[in-house]
Design a protein around this motif. Structure first.
Motif, PDB file in Angstrom:
ATOM      1  N   LEU A   1      -9.139 -53.100 -25.042  1.00 46.24           N
ATOM      2  CA  LEU A   1      -8.071 -53.002 -24.586  1.00 46.24           C
ATOM      3  C   LEU A   1      -8.099 -52.916 -23.022  1.00 46.24           C
ATOM      4  N   LEU A   2      -7.250 -53.566 -22.305  1.00 42.09           N
ATOM      5  CA  LEU A   2      -7.035 -53.308 -20.801  1.00 42.09           C
ATOM      6  C   LEU A   2      -5.825 -52.333 -20.703  1.00 42.09           C
ATOM      7  N   GLU A   3      -6.087 -50.957 -19.998  1.00 44.12           N
ATOM      8  CA  GLU A   3      -5.259 -50.080 -19.736  1.00 44.12           C
ATOM      9  C   GLU A   3      -4.749 -50.016 -18.348  1.00 44.12           C
ATOM     10  N   ILE A   4      -3.683 -50.622 -17.960  1.00 41.89           N
ATOM     11  CA  ILE A   4      -3.177 -51.081 -16.539  1.00 41.89           C
ATOM     12  C   ILE A   4      -2.522 -50.193 -15.970  1.00 41.89           C
ATOM     13  N   HIS A   5      -2.776 -49.381 -15.122  1.00 41.97           N
ATOM     14  CA  HIS A   5      -1.833 -48.230 -14.407  1.00 41.97           C
ATOM     15  C   HIS A   5      -1.121 -49.014 -13.179  1.00 41.97           C
ATOM     16  N   ILE A   6       0.335 -49.004 -13.501  1.00 39.40           N
ATOM     17  CA  ILE A   6       1.111 -49.814 -12.407  1.00 39.40           C
ATOM     18  C   ILE A   6       1.355 -48.710 -11.342  1.00 39.40           C
ATOM     19  N   GLN A   7       0.454 -48.676 -10.120  1.00 45.50           N
ATOM     20  CA  GLN A   7       0.727 -47.355  -9.357  1.00 45.50           C
ATOM     21  C   GLN A   7       1.766 -47.921  -8.202  1.00 45.50           C
ATOM     22  N   LYS A   8       1.915 -48.813  -7.946  1.00 48.67           N
ATOM     23  CA  LYS A   8       2.867 -49.171  -6.845  1.00 48.67           C
ATOM     24  C   LYS A   8       3.557 -50.563  -6.709  1.00 48.67           C
ATOM     25  N   ILE A   9       4.739 -50.675  -6.577  1.00 44.27           N
ATOM     26  CA  ILE A   9       5.276 -52.025  -6.552  1.00 44.27           C
ATOM     27  C   ILE A   9       5.978 -52.193  -5.044  1.00 44.27           C
ATOM     28  N   GLU A  10       5.570 -52.921  -4.066  1.00 45.56           N
ATOM     29  CA  GLU A  10       6.086 -53.166  -2.805  1.00 45.56           C
ATOM     30  C   GLU A  10       6.872 -54.422  -2.739  1.00 45.56           C
ATOM     31  N   LEU A  11       8.151 -54.487  -2.456  1.00 41.49           N
ATOM     32  CA  LEU A  11       9.004 -55.668  -2.482  1.00 41.49           C
ATOM     33  C   LEU A  11       9.115 -56.645  -1.265  1.00 41.49           C
ATOM     34  N   SER A  12       9.267 -57.567  -1.045  1.00 42.32           N
ATOM     35  CA  SER A  12       9.760 -58.556   0.065  1.00 42.32           C
ATOM     36  C   SER A  12      11.046 -58.134   0.512  1.00 42.32           C
ATOM     37  N   GLU A  13      11.412 -58.494   1.863  1.00 47.29           N
ATOM     38  CA  GLU A  13      12.646 -58.003   2.440  1.00 47.29           C
ATOM     39  C   GLU A  13      13.845 -58.797   1.763  1.00 47.29           C
ATOM     40  N   TYR A  14      13.850 -59.747   1.089  1.00 48.94           N
ATOM     41  CA  TYR A  14      14.914 -60.247   0.367  1.00 48.94           C
ATOM     42  C   TYR A  14      14.627 -60.975  -1.049  1.00 48.94           C
ATOM     43  N   GLY A  15      15.647 -60.960  -1.950  1.00 46.54           N
ATOM     44  CA  GLY A  15      15.333 -61.328  -3.203  1.00 46.54           C
ATOM     45  C   GLY A  15      16.305 -62.600  -3.328  1.00 46.54           C
ATOM     46  N   ILE A  16      16.207 -63.294  -4.428  1.00 44.30           N
ATOM     47  CA  ILE A  16      16.725 -64.351  -4.732  1.00 44.30           C
ATOM     48  C   ILE A  16      17.377 -64.470  -5.962  1.00 44.30           C
ATOM     49  N   MET A  17      18.628 -65.010  -6.068  1.00 41.70           N
ATOM     50  CA  MET A  17      19.152 -65.192  -7.429  1.00 41.70           C
ATOM     51  C   MET A  17      19.983 -66.470  -7.419  1.00 41.70           C
TER      52      MET A  17
ATOM     53  N   THR B   1      -0.018 -52.653  -6.455  1.00 36.06           N
ATOM     54  CA  THR B   1      -1.178 -51.683  -6.727  1.00 36.06           C
ATOM     55  C   THR B   1      -1.503 -51.410  -8.141  1.00 36.06           C
ATOM     56  N   LEU B   2      -2.740 -51.744  -8.406  1.00 36.65           N
ATOM     57  CA  LEU B   2      -3.069 -51.481  -9.834  1.00 36.65           C
ATOM     58  C   LEU B   2      -4.290 -50.659  -9.798  1.00 36.65           C
ATOM     59  N   THR B   3      -4.690 -50.076 -11.178  1.00 31.06           N
ATOM     60  CA  THR B   3      -6.054 -49.388 -11.591  1.00 31.06           C
ATOM     61  C   THR B   3      -6.028 -49.914 -13.024  1.00 31.06           C
ATOM     62  N   VAL B   4      -7.289 -50.521 -13.475  1.00 30.86           N
ATOM     63  CA  VAL B   4      -7.418 -51.064 -14.784  1.00 30.86           C
ATOM     64  C   VAL B   4      -8.784 -50.377 -15.317  1.00 30.86           C
ATOM     65  N   ASN B   5      -8.482 -49.728 -16.495  1.00 30.20           N
ATOM     66  CA  ASN B   5      -9.368 -48.786 -17.113  1.00 30.20           C
ATOM     67  C   ASN B   5      -9.335 -49.811 -18.684  1.00 30.20           C
ATOM     68  N   LYS B   6     -10.328 -49.449 -19.581  1.00 28.43           N
ATOM     69  CA  LYS B   6     -10.317 -50.088 -20.816  1.00 28.43           C
ATOM     70  C   LYS B   6     -10.289 -48.893 -21.831  1.00 28.43           C
ATOM     71  N   ILE B   7     -10.338 -49.238 -23.049  1.00 30.55           N
ATOM     72  CA  ILE B   7     -10.251 -48.619 -24.113  1.00 30.55           C
ATOM     73  C   ILE B   7     -11.027 -49.603 -25.151  1.00 30.55           C
TER      74      ILE B   7
END
Length: 293
Positions: A73-89, A203-209
């Motif tokens: 198993l991949l154990e994926i720690h989601i540490q940080k999400i940084e967004l661009s300056e605008y989004g689209i809809m 930003t991610l860190t991945v461990n395994k199980i």
């Protein structure tokens, strides 16, 4: 810190793709992504209908995780999400659940500042950052990035966010992880076919199980374990998710099927992730202590 730059995209998850980077177990790394429309919608004059052959949801990768084997198993720690300056809809006729009421295509550009999203002069709302597409190479064949599955993919599940842990089964050596389709905000269902689509950095860190079997992705939060299932029909996705929830409860607690079934009904929260992709995605949230992972 390793940085996997945007521009290294795949449009389907497959074990045949050559990795663009490799990382070690326990290593933190940054993945740059582009929005699901590949940066083509730069202004409100740019319409989805201007790009009829656009490939959706480019995912940065694949990334080879060293010393990861099939069955881990991949154990994926989601540490940080940084967004661009605008989004689209964008909207267009016949897209989403009420697309028949849309008469002409339209694009909105939504500025993002300090996690505040602006629709217009009077309406602002707080971001709920999440990863729309994240997955590994599937067991057999190739799966387009538009489509979710047991490998992950386009799950559009808002719990895949900062501070949470995503678990993915591994079907091929190295896993071949890829991700993209960030959203600055998205409600359950993604009902008009679009969140606030955005590029950014994760930003991610991945461990395994080793030695723990999962049939499909799950997310762990501070107090819940959330099983994620996708299928072409809603009722099939729900049943699939329930069966995995019951199996995991039985495994941890040594219960017969009927008692585990009772617990899912007593405390399991069924939630809709998205209803607009080629397969729909649902999830069941359970108390964290009921699952052994």
């Amino acid at each position: 810190m390793t940085r996997i730059i945007k521009g290294n995209y795949i449009y389907e998850f497959s074990h045949e793709h050559k990795p663009v980077a490799s990382v070690c177990i326990g290593e933190s790394f940054i993945v740059e992504t582009i929005d699901c429309y590949s940066g083509n919608l730069q202004s409100e004059n740019d319409l989805l209908t201007n790009f009829p052959h656009l490939k959706p949801n480019p995912a940065t990768g694949p990334i080879f995780i060293e010393n990861v084997s099939k069955g881990d198993l991949l154990e994926i720690h989601i540490q940080k999400i940084e967004l661009s300056e605008y989004g689209i809809m964008p909207t267009r006729p016949n897209r989403g659940w009420l697309g028949e009421y849309i008469r002409e295509p339209q694009t909105r550009i939504l500025p993002i500042d300090n996690d505040i999203i602006t629709l217009n002069e009077t309406v602002q709302f707080i971001a709920n950052k999440m990863i729309g597409v994240i997955g590994v190479a599937p067991d057999i064949g190739a799966v387009p990035n538009s489509t979710p599955g047991d490998h992950g993919g386009n799950m559009d599940t808002k719990d895949i966010t900062e501070g949470n842990i995503l678990y993915l089964p591994v079907f091929h050596p190295g896993g071949l992880l890829a991700l993209g389709d960030l959203h600055a905000a998205m409600g359950d269902g993604e009902l008009n076919g679009s969140g606030v689509e955005v590029g950014g950095k994760v930003t991610l860190t991945v461990n395994k199980i080793e030695g723990f079997h999962l049939n499909m992705p799950i997310v762990k939060t501070s107090n819940e374990v959330i099983i994620i299932a996708s299928a072409k029909e809603l009722q099939d996705a729900i049943k699939k998710c329930m069966k995995e929830a019951i199996r995991l409860i039985q495994q941890k607690n040594g219960l017969e099927f009927a008692d585990a079934y009772r617990l899912v009904s007593a405390k399991g929260d069924l939630r809709i992730s998205q209803l607009v992709n080629p397969e729909v995605t649902v999830r069941i949230a359970l108390p964290k202590e009921w699952i052994a992972i």
